[in-house]
Scaffold this motif. Structure first.
Motif, PDB file in Angstrom:
ATOM      1  N   SER A 191       0.838  -1.199   0.000  1.00  0.00           N
ATOM      2  CA  SER A 191       0.000   0.000   0.000  1.00  0.00           C
ATOM      3  C   SER A 191       0.871   1.246   0.000  1.00  0.00           C
ATOM      4  O   SER A 191       1.905   1.305   0.689  1.00  0.00           O
ATOM      5  CB  SER A 191      -0.911   0.005   1.227  1.00  0.00           C
ATOM      6  N   LEU A 192       0.448   2.252  -0.739  1.00  0.00           N
ATOM      7  CA  LEU A 192       1.180   3.510  -0.763  1.00  0.00           C
ATOM      8  C   LEU A 192       1.050   4.270   0.558  1.00  0.00           C
ATOM      9  O   LEU A 192       1.793   5.222   0.800  1.00  0.00           O
ATOM     10  CB  LEU A 192       0.688   4.388  -1.920  1.00  0.00           C
ATOM     11  N   ALA A 193       0.122   3.878   1.384  1.00  0.00           N
ATOM     12  CA  ALA A 193      -0.042   4.511   2.693  1.00  0.00           C
ATOM     13  C   ALA A 193       0.855   3.899   3.758  1.00  0.00           C
ATOM     14  O   ALA A 193       0.902   4.375   4.893  1.00  0.00           O
ATOM     15  CB  ALA A 193      -1.504   4.416   3.137  1.00  0.00           C
ATOM     16  N   ASP A 194       1.580   2.848   3.400  1.00  0.00           N
ATOM     17  CA  ASP A 194       2.480   2.185   4.340  1.00  0.00           C
ATOM     18  C   ASP A 194       3.655   3.107   4.663  1.00  0.00           C
ATOM     19  O   ASP A 194       4.339   3.591   3.750  1.00  0.00           O
ATOM     20  CB  ASP A 194       2.981   0.880   3.720  1.00  0.00           C
ATOM     21  N   VAL A 197       7.155   2.410   2.788  1.00  0.00           N
ATOM     22  CA  VAL A 197       7.419   2.861   1.425  1.00  0.00           C
ATOM     23  C   VAL A 197       7.588   4.375   1.386  1.00  0.00           C
ATOM     24  O   VAL A 197       8.346   4.913   0.559  1.00  0.00           O
ATOM     25  CB  VAL A 197       6.314   2.407   0.449  1.00  0.00           C
ATOM     26  N   LEU A 198       6.916   5.080   2.295  1.00  0.00           N
ATOM     27  CA  LEU A 198       7.104   6.532   2.367  1.00  0.00           C
ATOM     28  C   LEU A 198       8.539   6.864   2.790  1.00  0.00           C
ATOM     29  O   LEU A 198       9.166   7.776   2.237  1.00  0.00           O
ATOM     30  CB  LEU A 198       6.107   7.137   3.355  1.00  0.00           C
ATOM     31  N   ALA A 199       9.066   6.103   3.765  1.00  0.00           N
ATOM     32  CA  ALA A 199      10.445   6.323   4.210  1.00  0.00           C
ATOM     33  C   ALA A 199      11.428   5.973   3.100  1.00  0.00           C
ATOM     34  O   ALA A 199      12.427   6.671   2.880  1.00  0.00           O
ATOM     35  CB  ALA A 199      10.735   5.488   5.453  1.00  0.00           C
ATOM     36  N   LEU A 200      11.143   4.884   2.374  1.00  0.00           N
ATOM     37  CA  LEU A 200      12.015   4.465   1.280  1.00  0.00           C
ATOM     38  C   LEU A 200      12.024   5.502   0.162  1.00  0.00           C
ATOM     39  O   LEU A 200      13.090   5.887  -0.342  1.00  0.00           O
ATOM     40  CB  LEU A 200      11.549   3.110   0.747  1.00  0.00           C
ATOM     41  N   SER A 201      10.848   5.965  -0.230  1.00  0.00           N
ATOM     42  CA  SER A 201      10.764   6.960  -1.302  1.00  0.00           C
ATOM     43  C   SER A 201      11.399   8.281  -0.871  1.00  0.00           C
ATOM     44  O   SER A 201      12.017   8.973  -1.690  1.00  0.00           O
ATOM     45  CB  SER A 201       9.302   7.184  -1.697  1.00  0.00           C
ATOM     46  N   PHE A 202      11.258   8.617   0.411  1.00  0.00           N
ATOM     47  CA  PHE A 202      11.879   9.846   0.903  1.00  0.00           C
ATOM     48  C   PHE A 202      13.397   9.767   0.795  1.00  0.00           C
ATOM     49  O   PHE A 202      14.065  10.749   0.415  1.00  0.00           O
ATOM     50  CB  PHE A 202      11.478  10.094   2.354  1.00  0.00           C
ATOM     51  N   PHE A 203      13.963   8.596   1.087  1.00  0.00           N
ATOM     52  CA  PHE A 203      15.413   8.448   0.950  1.00  0.00           C
ATOM     53  C   PHE A 203      15.854   8.686  -0.493  1.00  0.00           C
ATOM     54  O   PHE A 203      16.824   9.406  -0.746  1.00  0.00           O
ATOM     55  CB  PHE A 203      15.860   7.048   1.398  1.00  0.00           C
TER      56      PHE A 203
END
Length: 321
Positions: A191-194, A197-203
C-alpha cells in the motif's frame, strides 16, 4: 564451343547464376552487424540507458522489500519502469536537442549530430513510453501505471521546463527519484499509505538532490553557455562545497531513518547502513577541505551514486534473508 569467363573482369558466363562468394557473404554479414551495433549504441545514448537502468534497481528494491522475496510481477515491474525511464530520457533529448547542440557535454548526442532526426527520436520515445505504460497497466495495476506516468510528467513537463527558469529546479524535480521504488512496492501488493514505502521513497528523493546538484555544478559552464540558470553564477565554489556537503549529510541521515519505520529487520543490516552513512559523510567532508576543487566534486558525484547502490544492496539483503 565452350564459353570461358573473363577472369580479369570477374564476369560470369551467360546462363550461370551469380552467387556471392563466401568472402562476400561474410563481408555483408559483418557490415550488417556493424550497422546494427551503431544503431544500438545510438539508441543507448538517446535513451540514457545507464541512468534508466539505475531506476530499475530502485523499483526492484521496493518490490523485494514489500514481498520479502521475488516473484513473477517483479519482471513486468522492472521492465515497465525501465521502458518508461528510457522513453522519458529520449523525450528529454527531443525536447532539448537545440540546447544539447550548444553544450560540450551533450553536443555529440544522436539528434545534434544528425544520427537520428527529432521526429524519429520522438517516435522512439513515444513507443517506449506506450510499451512501459502498458506493461505496468496490463501485468501490474492501474496504480503502478499511474505512478509511472506521474514520473514521466514530473521529468518531461515539470523538471525540464523548470530548469530553464531556476537553478534550484533540482529540489522539486527530485520527486522523480521517489517514484520507481513506489512502483515496485505497489507491484508486490504493498500500500502507498504504508510508512515503510514513504520512508524508502523519501530516501531516494533526498539522494536525487545531491545527484542532480553535483551534475549541474560539474557542467555549470555548459549550462551557462546554453543560457540556462546555473549554480556557479549564484554561489562561489566554496559556498557550493558547503551546500553540497549539507545535502550529502542529509541524504546519509535520511537513510538512517529507514530502521525507525520498520524497513529493516536485521541488526547487521542496521550496522551496515550506519557504516555506509559514515563513509558518505567522511567523503563529503573532503569537499570542504578541497576548497571547491572541481575534481573533488566529480568524486563526490561518484560517491553519492555508489552510496545509493550500496544502500539498495543492503535493503535487498535484509529482505531476502
Amino acid at each position: 564451343m565452350s564459353i570461358k569467363p573473363d577472369m580479369q573482369s570477374g564476369l560470369k558466363p551467360r546462363g550461370e547464376l551469380a552467387f556471392p562468394v563466401p568472402g562476400e557473404r561474410a563481408g555483408r554479414v559483418q557490415g550488417a552487424l556493424a550497422a546494427l551495433g551503431r544503431t544500438l549504441q545510438m539508441l543507448k545514448v538517446l535513451t540514457k540507458f545507464n541512468i534508466g537502468f539505475l531506476s530499475t534497481f530502485s523499483a526492484a528494491t521496493g518490490y523485494i522489500l514489500a514481498a520479502h522475496g521475488v516473484g513473477w510481477p517483479l519482471v513486468p515491474a522492472i521492465l515497465g519502469t525501465l521502458l518508461l525511464a528510457l522513453g522519458a530520457a529520449a523525450m528529454n533529448e527531443v525536447q532539448e536537442w537545440r540546447i544539447d547542440s550548444v553544450m560540450k557535454r551533450t553536443q555529440h548526442r544522436p539528434i545534434p549530430t544528425g544520427q537520428i532526426t527529432p521526429g524519429a527520436g520522438l517516435a522512439v520515445a513515444l513507443s517506449l513510453l506506450a510499451l512501459g505504460y502498458l506493461a505496468l497497466l496490463v501485468f501490474i495495476s492501474l496504480a503502478a501505471a499511474a505512478l509511472g506516468i506521474l514520473a514521466v510528467v514530473s521529468y518531461n513537463l515539470f523538471y525540464t521546463y523548470l530548469k530553464r527558469v531556476t537553478a534550484f529546479a533540482v529540489v522539486p524535480g527530485s520527486i522523480i527519484g521517489a517514484i520507481p521504488p513506489a512502483i515496485g512496492w505497489v507491484a508486490a501488493g504493498g500500500s502507498l499509505a504504508d510508512p515503510r514505502v514513504l520512508a524508502l521513497s523519501f530516501f531516494f528523493f533526498m539522494w536525487q538532490i545531491p545527484h542532480f546538484w553535483l551534475l549541474l555544478f560539474l557542467y555549470g559552464d555548459d549550462y551557462a553557455r546554453a543560457g540556462l540558470p546555473t549554480l556557479t553564477k549564484i554561489f562561489s565554489r566554496e559556498q557550493l562545497g558547503r551546500l553540497t556537503f549539507i545535502w550529502m549529510v542529509t541524504t546519509a541521515v535520511s537513510c538512517l531513518l529507514l530502521p525507525f519505520f520498520g524497513v529493516i529487520r536485521m541488526p547487521l543490516v542496521d550496522a551496515g547502513l550506519v557504516g555506509a552513512a559514515a563513509w558518505l559523510v567522511f567523503n563529503a567532508v573532503k569537499i570542504l577541505k578541497a576548497g571547491g576543487e572541481r575534481r573533488r566534486f566529480g568524486l563526490a558525484f561518484r560517491d553519492i551514486n555508489l552510496y545509493a547502490l550500496l544502500v539498495m544492496g543492503l535493503l535487498v539483503l535484509d529482505a531476502v534473508i
